[in-house]
Design a protein around this motif. Structure first.
Motif, short mmCIF file in Angstrom:
data_model
loop_
_atom_site.label_atom_id
_atom_site.label_comp_id
_atom_site.label_asym_id
_atom_site.label_seq_id
_atom_site.Cartn_x
_atom_site.Cartn_y
_atom_site.Cartn_z
N VAL A 119 101.99 55.39 -12.85
CA VAL A 119 101.32 56.37 -12.46
C VAL A 119 102.22 57.81 -12.63
O VAL A 119 102.02 58.90 -13.18
CB VAL A 119 100.72 56.78 -11.27
CG1 VAL A 119 100.04 57.93 -10.93
CG2 VAL A 119 99.81 55.54 -10.54
N GLY A 120 103.43 57.44 -12.49
CA GLY A 120 104.42 58.61 -13.00
C GLY A 120 105.06 59.28 -11.71
O GLY A 120 105.98 60.24 -11.62
N THR A 121 104.45 58.62 -10.46
CA THR A 121 105.30 59.19 -9.18
C THR A 121 105.35 57.86 -8.14
O THR A 121 104.09 57.20 -8.05
CB THR A 121 104.37 60.27 -8.64
OG1 THR A 121 104.96 60.64 -7.37
CG2 THR A 121 102.94 60.00 -8.37
N GLY A 122 106.40 57.71 -7.76
CA GLY A 122 106.35 56.73 -6.45
C GLY A 122 105.64 56.62 -5.44
O GLY A 122 105.26 56.02 -4.62
N ALA A 123 104.92 57.98 -5.16
CA ALA A 123 104.22 58.42 -4.05
C ALA A 123 102.73 58.32 -4.29
O ALA A 123 101.83 58.63 -3.68
CB ALA A 123 104.51 59.84 -3.45
N ALA A 124 102.25 57.46 -5.30
CA ALA A 124 100.95 57.53 -5.69
C ALA A 124 100.05 56.77 -4.81
O ALA A 124 100.68 55.89 -4.10
CB ALA A 124 100.76 56.73 -7.24
N GLN A 125 98.90 57.17 -4.79
CA GLN A 125 97.80 56.54 -3.88
C GLN A 125 97.27 55.18 -4.69
O GLN A 125 97.23 55.32 -5.72
CB GLN A 125 96.64 57.29 -3.35
CG GLN A 125 97.37 58.62 -2.74
CD GLN A 125 97.75 58.32 -1.44
OE1 GLN A 125 97.35 57.32 -0.69
NE2 GLN A 125 99.04 58.82 -1.16
N LYS A 126 96.80 54.21 -3.91
CA LYS A 126 96.09 53.10 -4.56
C LYS A 126 95.18 53.39 -5.61
O LYS A 126 94.96 53.08 -6.70
CB LYS A 126 95.56 52.22 -3.46
CG LYS A 126 96.56 51.13 -2.72
CD LYS A 126 95.79 50.09 -2.05
CE LYS A 126 96.71 49.29 -1.51
NZ LYS A 126 97.33 48.32 -2.36
N GLU A 127 94.46 54.72 -5.18
CA GLU A 127 93.31 54.88 -6.11
C GLU A 127 93.86 55.47 -7.40
O GLU A 127 93.07 55.21 -8.46
CB GLU A 127 92.48 56.17 -5.38
CG GLU A 127 91.78 55.53 -4.30
CD GLU A 127 92.60 55.38 -3.16
OE1 GLU A 127 92.11 54.98 -2.07
OE2 GLU A 127 93.64 56.30 -3.04
N GLN A 128 95.06 56.28 -7.36
CA GLN A 128 95.56 56.65 -8.55
C GLN A 128 96.09 55.25 -9.48
O GLN A 128 95.79 55.48 -10.85
CB GLN A 128 96.68 57.50 -8.32
CG GLN A 128 96.25 58.88 -7.74
CD GLN A 128 97.46 59.66 -7.27
OE1 GLN A 128 98.23 59.39 -6.47
NE2 GLN A 128 97.97 60.89 -7.81
#
Length: 158
Positions: free
Chosen positions: A112-121
């Motif tokens: 996604v590009g971020t380690g804090a991404a949500q499952k939906e992302q």
């Protein structure tokens, strides 16, 4: 190179396979290995090991990528996850598939590009990275994300 991504869990282990050709990714297969909480833990672990072994036998991956264990607030949950993960690692070893490990944060960042991404992302990015893919469920989606992350992190045949 064929990468087998694995998302171990005692309740439902996800698996997903992608083919890596240069910078191009293509979906091969994905699935989930649910177990019944009514069965003894040994039988559930055997089901997981046999399911992963079947995916290996059917698709002959070059490498496997597995999410690292994260520590839950509940020690029992962490222990159950570790048991499932052990079965997954044993199945890979029995199938002579080298295993690489990646943290959940690294997987999310790679996909996604971020380690804090949500499952939906993460699931939305799977549709972008693997157009037309039909994912069998959330655990299979996580496993595909692990496989994709490995393809991005280890581009030279590892």
């Amino acid at each position: 190179m064929i990468v087998l991504g694995l998302d171990p869990s005692l309740t439902c282990t996800g698996w997903g396979l992608v083919r890596v050709e240069g910078a191009r990714l293509s979906h091969i297969a994905n699935g989930q290995l649910p177990t019944s909480s009514k069965l003894p833990i040994a039988e559930r672990l055997l089901q997981i090991q046999q399911g992963v072994a079947a995916a290996i036998a059917a698709h002959h991956p070059d490498v496997a990528a597995v999410e690292e264990v994260f520590v839950n607030k509940n020690p029992q949950s962490t222990l159950k996850l570790a048991h499932a993960r052990g079965c997954v690692l044993a199945a890979c070893a029995a199938g002579q598939v080298p295993v690489f490990e990646h943290s959940t944060r690294i997987v999310k960042k790679a996909v996604v590009g971020t380690g804090a991404a949500q499952k939906e992302q993460v699931q939305a990015m799977l549709k972008v990275l693997l157009p037309g893919v039909k994912v069998t469920g959330p655990d299979a989606a996580d496993a595909l994300a692990v496989a994709i992350a490995h393809a991005h992190l280890k581009p030279h045949g590892a």
